[in-house]
Motif scaffolding. Structure first.
Motif, mmCIF file in Angstrom:
data_model
loop_
_atom_site.group_PDB
_atom_site.id
_atom_site.type_symbol
_atom_site.label_atom_id
_atom_site.label_comp_id
_atom_site.label_asym_id
_atom_site.label_seq_id
_atom_site.Cartn_x
_atom_site.Cartn_y
_atom_site.Cartn_z
ATOM 1 N N ALA A 60 -2.169 -1.811 8.855
ATOM 2 C CA ALA A 60 -1.994 -1.447 10.262
ATOM 3 C C ALA A 60 -2.168 0.056 10.460
ATOM 4 N N GLN A 61 -1.617 0.836 9.545
ATOM 5 C CA GLN A 61 -1.782 2.287 9.622
ATOM 6 C C GLN A 61 -3.255 2.668 9.525
ATOM 7 N N LEU A 62 -3.963 2.036 8.609
ATOM 8 C CA LEU A 62 -5.378 2.323 8.424
ATOM 9 C C LEU A 62 -6.184 1.933 9.659
ATOM 10 N N LEU A 63 -5.933 0.731 10.189
ATOM 11 C CA LEU A 63 -6.672 0.277 11.360
ATOM 12 C C LEU A 63 -6.383 1.124 12.589
ATOM 13 N N GLN A 64 -5.147 1.593 12.704
ATOM 14 C CA GLN A 64 -4.821 2.448 13.842
ATOM 15 C C GLN A 64 -5.626 3.745 13.820
ATOM 16 N N SER A 65 -5.888 4.239 12.616
ATOM 17 C CA SER A 65 -6.700 5.455 12.519
ATOM 18 C C SER A 65 -8.166 5.168 12.813
ATOM 19 N N LEU A 66 -8.627 3.953 12.501
ATOM 20 C CA LEU A 66 -10.020 3.582 12.725
ATOM 21 C C LEU A 66 -10.262 3.062 14.139
ATOM 22 N N HIS A 67 -9.238 2.405 14.723
ATOM 23 C CA HIS A 67 -9.349 1.816 16.059
ATOM 24 C C HIS A 67 -8.139 2.258 16.899
ATOM 25 N N PRO A 68 -8.091 3.546 17.266
ATOM 26 C CA PRO A 68 -6.879 4.087 17.914
ATOM 27 C C PRO A 68 -6.534 3.450 19.256
ATOM 28 N N GLU A 69 -7.491 2.830 19.932
ATOM 29 C CA GLU A 69 -7.224 2.248 21.244
ATOM 30 C C GLU A 69 -6.813 0.773 21.166
ATOM 31 N N GLN A 70 -6.870 0.201 19.965
ATOM 32 C CA GLN A 70 -6.626 -1.238 19.840
ATOM 33 C C GLN A 70 -5.138 -1.556 19.707
ATOM 34 N N VAL A 71 -4.750 -2.717 20.187
ATOM 35 C CA VAL A 71 -3.370 -3.190 20.039
ATOM 36 C C VAL A 71 -3.256 -3.858 18.666
ATOM 37 N N ILE A 72 -2.408 -3.304 17.802
ATOM 38 C CA ILE A 72 -2.297 -3.767 16.417
ATOM 39 C C ILE A 72 -0.836 -4.034 16.107
ATOM 40 N N TYR A 73 -0.571 -5.186 15.515
ATOM 41 C CA TYR A 73 0.788 -5.571 15.125
ATOM 42 C C TYR A 73 0.856 -5.834 13.627
ATOM 43 N N ASN A 74 2.035 -5.612 13.075
ATOM 44 C CA ASN A 74 2.300 -5.987 11.692
ATOM 45 C C ASN A 74 3.375 -7.075 11.677
ATOM 46 N N LEU A 75 3.109 -8.180 10.969
ATOM 47 C CA LEU A 75 4.102 -9.248 10.865
ATOM 48 C C LEU A 75 5.169 -8.865 9.854
ATOM 49 N N GLU A 76 6.351 -8.601 10.347
ATOM 50 C CA GLU A 76 7.470 -8.178 9.498
ATOM 51 C C GLU A 76 7.870 -9.309 8.546
ATOM 52 N N GLY A 77 7.919 -8.990 7.264
ATOM 53 C CA GLY A 77 8.303 -9.994 6.271
ATOM 54 C C GLY A 77 7.173 -10.877 5.808
ATOM 55 N N GLY A 78 6.026 -10.833 6.516
ATOM 56 C CA GLY A 78 4.831 -11.540 6.085
ATOM 57 C C GLY A 78 5.025 -13.037 5.877
ATOM 58 N N MET A 79 4.258 -13.579 4.937
ATOM 59 C CA MET A 79 4.320 -15.005 4.643
ATOM 60 C C MET A 79 5.702 -15.415 4.143
ATOM 61 N N ASN A 80 6.404 -14.472 3.483
ATOM 62 C CA ASN A 80 7.758 -14.792 3.016
ATOM 63 C C ASN A 80 8.661 -15.178 4.177
ATOM 64 N N ALA A 81 8.542 -14.451 5.296
ATOM 65 C CA ALA A 81 9.370 -14.736 6.459
ATOM 66 C C ALA A 81 9.004 -16.083 7.075
ATOM 67 N N LEU A 82 7.715 -16.387 7.115
ATOM 68 C CA LEU A 82 7.291 -17.667 7.670
ATOM 69 C C LEU A 82 7.742 -18.826 6.785
ATOM 70 N N GLU A 83 7.627 -18.629 5.460
ATOM 71 C CA GLU A 83 8.033 -19.684 4.535
ATOM 72 C C GLU A 83 9.549 -19.905 4.588
ATOM 73 N N ALA A 84 10.299 -18.832 4.824
ATOM 74 C CA ALA A 84 11.758 -18.956 4.922
ATOM 75 C C ALA A 84 12.150 -19.810 6.128
ATOM 76 N N GLU A 85 11.284 -19.853 7.131
ATOM 77 C CA GLU A 85 11.551 -20.663 8.318
ATOM 78 C C GLU A 85 11.037 -22.090 8.177
ATOM 79 N N GLY A 86 10.453 -22.389 7.006
ATOM 80 C CA GLY A 86 10.003 -23.754 6.773
ATOM 81 C C GLY A 86 8.523 -23.966 6.925
ATOM 82 N N TRP A 87 7.723 -22.869 7.148
ATOM 83 C CA TRP A 87 6.288 -23.052 7.244
ATOM 84 C C TRP A 87 5.710 -23.497 5.914
ATOM 85 N N GLU A 88 4.790 -24.404 5.937
ATOM 86 C CA GLU A 88 4.123 -24.869 4.723
ATOM 87 C C GLU A 88 2.626 -24.894 4.952
#
Length: 360
Positions: A332-360
């Motif tokens: 996200a940091q890298l993309l913000q420098s390359l695309h400063p006008e774009q809306v960019i999000y980072n998923l906190e906890g990544g796949m671990n967070a999704l798997e903790a909620e039961g995603w398979e």
């Protein structure tokens, strides 16, 4: 100094009361309160180092508990340095503790390292290691290096009595962003305990002036084969003189001056429902991606992001995802420098967070 407490150490012919007094007068800064820093702190506190500072801004997560064994489920969400120092105070009330609830950055490095006799690098990323090295070279301080990869660990003593530095071992930072830390690559909890204990032992040798510290030598421990290999390191003279800290060190303890908007897993699913135009980019490597990924995700590994950033749809919002949220933060940091006008999000906890909620 409590001679009864330390009587077994004092009785050692090659140690004695003089070495114990050196430890009592010494000050050590431990950078990182995780898998390496926890055993380092525990054993330096146990042997009687007089002043111990611990630097980290992270909080305890449930995924830490298997390898950072001084933390308990009740500590999840609390600051690591707070919890660790409370435990260490009970272990040895005579120690002076300094709680530095910050990440190491180029802005604070020289100030924070200046007052200590020895630095222990218990970090988990290349950016911080180069930063520790360069600050120690400028301040003329030795530091104890430790690192983990898969089932292997490394230990050395750097910048000690005109010995090699970390840059003599790894001359260039290069493209280290794709090299995983233990959160992303995995680690068996016993390994950081072992390497951290080795780091503590090297710290005692340096502070007490005993034995032969691992200066000019890299100890490589393969725990699956139970082999120990000692490799010689040569001094590169230009690495022993650094005029000023660089402005950027890749990922100094995951700290950054660039604000990244994060999404929780709940917010992520909510966005999926209302914004069908968003682009989900999975920055894990291809093998990780193939082992399981979101149906609408596109795989652009972090190491390839600079050369493939044109694949990003500049008209869409972008959500970046990895296994734990760390590589996607860097992406996200890298993309913000390359695309400063774009809306960019980072998923906190990544796949671990999704798997903790039961995603398979």
């Amino acid at each position: 100094m409590d001679e009864i407490r330390y009587q077994k150490q004092i009785r050692l012919k090659s140690f004695g009361k003089e070495s114990q007094e050196k430890l009592a007068a010494a000050s050590v800064l431990i950078i990182g309160a995780g898998g390496l820093g926890t055993p380092v702190a525990q054993y330096l506190n146990g042997v009687g180092v007089g002043t111990i500072a611990i630097m980290d801004q992270d909080t305890v997560a449930e995924s830490n508990l298997a390898r950072q064994t001084l933390f308990t489920p009740e500590d999840v969400g609390k600051h690591k340095t707070d919890v660790l120092i409370q435990h260490l105070q009970r272990q040895n009330p005579s120690t002076r503790f300094i709680n530095i609830r910050e990440f190491l950055t180029p802005e604070n490095a020289l100030h924070e390292l200046a007052d200590y006799d020895l630095i222990v690098d218990a970090s988990d990323n290349f950016g911080t290691r180069y930063l520790v090295n360069d600050a120690c070279v400028i301040l003329d301080k030795p530091f104890i290096y430790g690192a983990l990869h898969d089932f292997e660990g490394q230990v050395s003593v750097m910048n000690y009595q005109n010995g090699p530095t970390y840059r003599c071992l790894f001359p260039e930072e290069g493209n280290t962003s794709a090299i995983l830390n233990c959160d992303e690559n995995g680690v068996l909890g016993i390994l950081p305990a072992l390497i951290g204990t080795y780091q503590a032992l090297e710290a005692v040798k340096v502070l007490a002036g005993i034995g032969e510290p691992l200066s000019g030598k890299l100890l490589i421990i393969d725990t699956l084969a139970q082999t120990h290999l000692k490799v010689g390191l040569s001094v590169v003279p230009e690495n022993q003189s650094i005029l000023a800290l660089k402005n950027s060190y890749g990922q100094p303890m995951c700290s950054t001056d660039m604000t990244v908007t994060t999404l929780t897993s709940e917010e992520f699913w909510a966005k999926q429902e209302v914004d069908r135009q968003q682009q989900v980019i999975d920055v894990r490597n291809e093998g990780e991606f193939e082992s399981g990924h979101l149906e609408n995700a596109q795989n652009i590994p972090l190491a390839q992001l600079t050369e493939r950033h044109q694949e990003i749809n500049e008209k869409a919002s972008v959500i970046l995802i990895c296994q734990s949220g760390m590589r996607s933060l860097r992406a996200a940091q890298l993309l913000q420098s390359l695309h400063p006008e774009q809306v960019i999000y980072n998923l906190e906890g990544g796949m671990n967070a999704l798997e903790a909620e039961g995603w398979e």
